[in-house]
Design an enzyme around this catalytic site. Structure first.
Site, PDB file in Angstrom:
ATOM      1  N   TYR A 148       0.849  -1.210   0.000  1.00  0.00           N
ATOM      2  CA  TYR A 148       0.000   0.000   0.000  1.00  0.00           C
ATOM      3  C   TYR A 148       0.877   1.250   0.000  1.00  0.00           C
ATOM      4  O   TYR A 148       0.730   2.135  -0.838  1.00  0.00           O
ATOM      5  CB  TYR A 148      -0.878  -0.044   1.246  1.00  0.00           C
ATOM      6  CG  TYR A 148      -1.846   1.102   1.411  1.00  0.00           C
ATOM      7  CD1 TYR A 148      -2.940   1.255   0.554  1.00  0.00           C
ATOM      8  CD2 TYR A 148      -1.707   2.016   2.459  1.00  0.00           C
ATOM      9  CE1 TYR A 148      -3.860   2.288   0.741  1.00  0.00           C
ATOM     10  CE2 TYR A 148      -2.624   3.044   2.655  1.00  0.00           C
ATOM     11  CZ  TYR A 148      -3.699   3.172   1.789  1.00  0.00           C
ATOM     12  OH  TYR A 148      -4.607   4.194   1.984  1.00  0.00           O
ATOM     13  N   ARG A 189     -10.627  -1.965  10.145  1.00  0.00           N
ATOM     14  CA  ARG A 189     -10.101  -0.705  10.669  1.00  0.00           C
ATOM     15  C   ARG A 189     -10.604  -0.511  12.091  1.00  0.00           C
ATOM     16  O   ARG A 189     -11.653  -1.025  12.472  1.00  0.00           O
ATOM     17  CB  ARG A 189     -10.497   0.470   9.770  1.00  0.00           C
ATOM     18  CG  ARG A 189      -9.660   0.477   8.502  1.00  0.00           C
ATOM     19  CD  ARG A 189      -9.883   1.696   7.657  1.00  0.00           C
ATOM     20  NE  ARG A 189     -10.896   1.504   6.650  1.00  0.00           N
ATOM     21  CZ  ARG A 189     -11.083   2.330   5.610  1.00  0.00           C
ATOM     22  NH1 ARG A 189     -10.314   3.381   5.449  1.00  0.00           N
ATOM     23  NH2 ARG A 189     -12.038   2.087   4.726  1.00  0.00           N
TER      24      ARG A 189
HETATM   25  P1  NAD Z   1     -12.863   1.852   0.468  1.00  0.00           P
HETATM   26  O1  NAD Z   1     -12.283   0.487   0.413  1.00  0.00           O
HETATM   27  O2  NAD Z   1     -14.153   2.051   1.170  1.00  0.00           O
HETATM   28  O3  NAD Z   1     -13.037   2.445  -1.005  1.00  0.00           O
HETATM   29  C1  NAD Z   1     -12.165   2.154  -2.057  1.00  0.00           C
HETATM   30  C2  NAD Z   1     -13.015   1.893  -3.301  1.00  0.00           C
HETATM   31  O4  NAD Z   1     -12.145   1.675  -4.416  1.00  0.00           O
HETATM   32  C3  NAD Z   1     -13.886   0.657  -3.162  1.00  0.00           C
HETATM   33  O5  NAD Z   1     -15.219   0.957  -3.544  1.00  0.00           O
HETATM   34  C4  NAD Z   1     -13.244  -0.349  -4.107  1.00  0.00           C
HETATM   35  O6  NAD Z   1     -14.178  -1.290  -4.624  1.00  0.00           O
HETATM   36  C5  NAD Z   1     -12.649   0.566  -5.154  1.00  0.00           C
HETATM   37  N1  NAD Z   1     -11.543  -0.033  -5.898  1.00  0.00           N
HETATM   38  C6  NAD Z   1     -10.437  -0.642  -5.403  1.00  0.00           C
HETATM   39  N2  NAD Z   1      -9.645  -1.082  -6.399  1.00  0.00           N
HETATM   40  C7  NAD Z   1     -10.260  -0.720  -7.565  1.00  0.00           C
HETATM   41  C8  NAD Z   1      -9.939  -0.869  -8.930  1.00  0.00           C
HETATM   42  N3  NAD Z   1      -8.821  -1.511  -9.329  1.00  0.00           N
HETATM   43  N4  NAD Z   1     -10.790  -0.370  -9.864  1.00  0.00           N
HETATM   44  C9  NAD Z   1     -11.928   0.269  -9.495  1.00  0.00           C
HETATM   45  N5  NAD Z   1     -12.289   0.445  -8.195  1.00  0.00           N
HETATM   46  C10 NAD Z   1     -11.461  -0.055  -7.245  1.00  0.00           C
HETATM   47  O7  NAD Z   1     -11.732   2.805   1.100  1.00  0.00           O
HETATM   48  P2  NAD Z   1     -11.790   4.350   1.489  1.00  0.00           P
HETATM   49  O8  NAD Z   1     -11.519   4.468   2.933  1.00  0.00           O
HETATM   50  O9  NAD Z   1     -12.994   4.973   0.928  1.00  0.00           O
HETATM   51  O10 NAD Z   1     -10.500   4.887   0.727  1.00  0.00           O
HETATM   52  C11 NAD Z   1     -10.614   5.576  -0.509  1.00  0.00           C
HETATM   53  C12 NAD Z   1      -9.261   6.171  -0.888  1.00  0.00           C
HETATM   54  O11 NAD Z   1      -8.801   7.054   0.128  1.00  0.00           O
HETATM   55  C13 NAD Z   1      -8.170   5.137  -1.108  1.00  0.00           C
HETATM   56  O12 NAD Z   1      -7.379   5.534  -2.211  1.00  0.00           O
HETATM   57  C14 NAD Z   1      -7.368   5.212   0.165  1.00  0.00           C
HETATM   58  O13 NAD Z   1      -6.030   4.853  -0.041  1.00  0.00           O
HETATM   59  C15 NAD Z   1      -7.505   6.684   0.536  1.00  0.00           C
HETATM   60  N6  NAD Z   1      -7.308   6.907   1.985  1.00  0.00           N
HETATM   61  C16 NAD Z   1      -8.316   6.636   2.868  1.00  0.00           C
HETATM   62  C17 NAD Z   1      -8.102   6.861   4.211  1.00  0.00           C
HETATM   63  C18 NAD Z   1      -9.188   6.635   5.245  1.00  0.00           C
HETATM   64  O14 NAD Z   1      -8.944   6.857   6.433  1.00  0.00           O
HETATM   65  N7  NAD Z   1     -10.391   6.251   4.877  1.00  0.00           N
HETATM   66  C19 NAD Z   1      -6.848   7.313   4.673  1.00  0.00           C
HETATM   67  C20 NAD Z   1      -5.839   7.535   3.740  1.00  0.00           C
HETATM   68  C21 NAD Z   1      -6.091   7.342   2.390  1.00  0.00           C
HETATM   69  N1  UDP Z   2      -6.174  -1.647  15.983  1.00  0.00           N
HETATM   70  C1  UDP Z   2      -6.509  -2.241  17.190  1.00  0.00           C
HETATM   71  N2  UDP Z   2      -7.532  -3.147  17.199  1.00  0.00           N
HETATM   72  C2  UDP Z   2      -8.254  -3.483  16.098  1.00  0.00           C
HETATM   73  C3  UDP Z   2      -7.928  -2.868  14.874  1.00  0.00           C
HETATM   74  C4  UDP Z   2      -6.874  -1.952  14.841  1.00  0.00           C
HETATM   75  O1  UDP Z   2      -5.894  -1.969  18.233  1.00  0.00           O
HETATM   76  O2  UDP Z   2      -9.178  -4.326  16.199  1.00  0.00           O
HETATM   77  C5  UDP Z   2      -5.074  -0.678  15.957  1.00  0.00           C
HETATM   78  C6  UDP Z   2      -4.032  -0.911  14.868  1.00  0.00           C
HETATM   79  O3  UDP Z   2      -3.048  -1.821  15.324  1.00  0.00           O
HETATM   80  C7  UDP Z   2      -3.491   0.497  14.665  1.00  0.00           C
HETATM   81  C8  UDP Z   2      -4.695   1.401  14.932  1.00  0.00           C
HETATM   82  O4  UDP Z   2      -5.624   0.602  15.661  1.00  0.00           O
HETATM   83  O5  UDP Z   2      -2.501   0.787  15.618  1.00  0.00           O
HETATM   84  C9  UDP Z   2      -5.363   1.904  13.675  1.00  0.00           C
HETATM   85  O6  UDP Z   2      -5.594   0.801  12.841  1.00  0.00           O
HETATM   86  P1  UDP Z   2      -6.384   0.891  11.447  1.00  0.00           P
HETATM   87  O7  UDP Z   2      -6.400  -0.490  10.887  1.00  0.00           O
HETATM   88  O8  UDP Z   2      -7.680   1.562  11.656  1.00  0.00           O
HETATM   89  O9  UDP Z   2      -5.540   1.843  10.509  1.00  0.00           O
HETATM   90  P2  UDP Z   2      -3.995   2.286  10.373  1.00  0.00           P
HETATM   91  O10 UDP Z   2      -3.972   3.661  10.905  1.00  0.00           O
HETATM   92  O11 UDP Z   2      -3.102   1.374  11.168  1.00  0.00           O
HETATM   93  O12 UDP Z   2      -3.729   2.192   8.923  1.00  0.00           O
END
Ligand code: NAD
Ligand code: UDP
Length: 330
Positions: A148, A189
């Site tokens: 990732y 998560r």
């Molecule tokens: P999510 O898994 O809910 O959404 C991701 C979506 O992308 C899904 O609907 C999945 O089906 C689609 N997808 C994955 N691979 C694909 C492909 N090859 N072609 C078409 N669609 C595809 O995750 P999210 O939390 O909504 O994350 C969305 C974006 O934000 C990601 O790029 C992630 O890296 C980034 N991001 C999210 C967070 C967070 O805290 N939620 C933090 C940092 C970065």
């Molecule tokens: N974590 C935890 N218990 C769980 C799931 C996650 O203690 O059941 C911890 C994980 O080890 C990390 C933090 O919570 O330290 C956040 O994890 P998450 O998977 O949400 O996202 P990250 O920020 O690590 O990408």
């Protein structure tokens, strides 16, 4: 009033679906694209009746074609939970690299502005705290998170190359842990994990001793920051997140209080390369976008808990693995 046409990849996911709503509400035509690998059409089913919305079930790691004009591309397709990218490591690498390349190529062909979803994971297990955009990070390329983190780092490099070489209008948002309605209850998560456990009457599983920190941002704040960045003229990475930092142990205790569960915290091994501290420095977003988060953790958690509580039992009890050792090949 039509403000233009925008392609949103990852549209059926947690953040993508909220972005679809925002762009529709702003008066854009939205083309959603998703292969549903971690997303769910239920997140956007309310949009299908709108003439301003269309959807393609497509894998963006394969050649992407969209007919007609595009003004903006919002590239959010990628698995995002550590469990998801352990389960599907190759697809994760491909969507961050090949998928991003396809989206950049499409942006160039359409003369569209593109924003790509990067992440605080580009800082790895950070040695600088809080993390500023100038910090280069501390990433293990061959560890479980490498698929990732390195895909996202490559994504940033590729995006900057299209900006400097092809003069493409590009934006890079580094997103810190974000939560809210439409997260998958069992994506592993921490927030859905803890709330799901509380709702099922299970103990809350804290990994390690719970002294690691995270800083949680409510989804509406994040979407506002992304929208402002896309509309700005700033091509370099911008952190968007909430600097309100908390240890995971304290976070578990907050969830216990919020949900009123009688369960306790239990401890499980800390997954490899789990970052020990994470907090965004958002000076750049404040200065360039006039943005900062508005929703407190207490408010955001209440809304999110109410959402999870409203889900049917079949979602609550749908088993997805929440254990890292199941996915790490010996
Ligand atoms: P999510 O898994 O809910 O959404 C991701 C979506 O992308 C899904 O609907 C999945 O089906 C689609 N997808 C994955 N691979 C694909 C492909 N090859 N072609 C078409 N669609 C595809 O995750 P999210 O939390 O909504 O994350 C969305 C974006 O934000 C990601 O790029 C992630 O890296 C980034 N991001 C999210 C967070 C967070 O805290 N939620 C933090 C940092 C970065
Ligand atoms: N974590 C935890 N218990 C769980 C799931 C996650 O203690 O059941 C911890 C994980 O080890 C990390 C933090 O919570 O330290 C956040 O994890 P998450 O998977 O949400 O996202 P990250 O920020 O690590 O990408």
């Amino acid at each position: 009033m039509n403000k233009g046409r925008v392609l949103i990849t990852g549209a059926a996911g947690f953040l993508g679906s909220h972005l679809c709503d925002r762009f529709i509400n702003e008066g854009f035509e939205v083309v959603g694209m998703d292969n549903l690998i971690t997303g769910n059409l239920e997140n956007i089913e309310h949009l299908f009746e709108l003439k301003e919305f269309e959807f393609y079930n497509h894998d963006v790691s394969k050649f992407v074609h969209v007919s007609g004009e595009l003004d903006y591309i919002v590239h959010f397709a990628s698995p995002a939970s550590p469990i998801d990218y352990l389960k599907i490591p190759i697809q994760t690498l491909k969507v961050g690299s090949l998928g991003t390349h396809n989206c950049l190529g499409l942006a160039k062909a359409k003369n569209a502005r593109i924003i790509v979803a990067s992440t605080s994971e580009v800082y790895g297990d950070p040695l600088v705290h809080p993390q500023t955009e100038d910090y280069y990070g501390n990433v293990n390329p061959i560890g479980p998170r490498g698929v990732y983190d390195e895909a996202k780092r490559f994504q940033e490099a590729m995006t900057m190359a299209y900006h400097t070489y092809h003069k493409l209008e590009t934006r890079i948002v580094r997103i810190f842990n974000t939560y809210g309605p439409r997260m998958r209850l069992n994506d592993g998560r921490v927030l859905p994990a803890f709330i799901g456990q509380a709702l099922r009457g299970e103990d809350l599983t804290v990994f390690g001793d719970g002294s690691q920190t995270r800083s949680f941002c409510y989804v509406d704040d994040l979407v506002e920051g992304i929208y402002r960045l896309l509309m700005s003229d700033y091509p370099y990475p911008v952190n968007i997140g909430n600097p309100d930092e908390i240890t995971i142990k304290e976070f578990a205790e907050e969830i216990i209080k919020l949900t009123g569960t009688e369960q306790k915290v239990i401890y499980k091994p800390l997954p490899k390369d789990d970052p020990m501290q994470r907090q965004p420095n958002i000076d750049r977003a404040r200065e360039i976008l006039g943005w900062e988060p508005k929703v407190s953790r207490a408010e955001g958690l209440k809304i999110t808990y109410d959402y999870f509580r409203s889900l049917p039992d079949e979602k609550l009890y749908k088993k997805e693995h929440n254990d890292f050792k199941d996915y790490i090949k010996k």
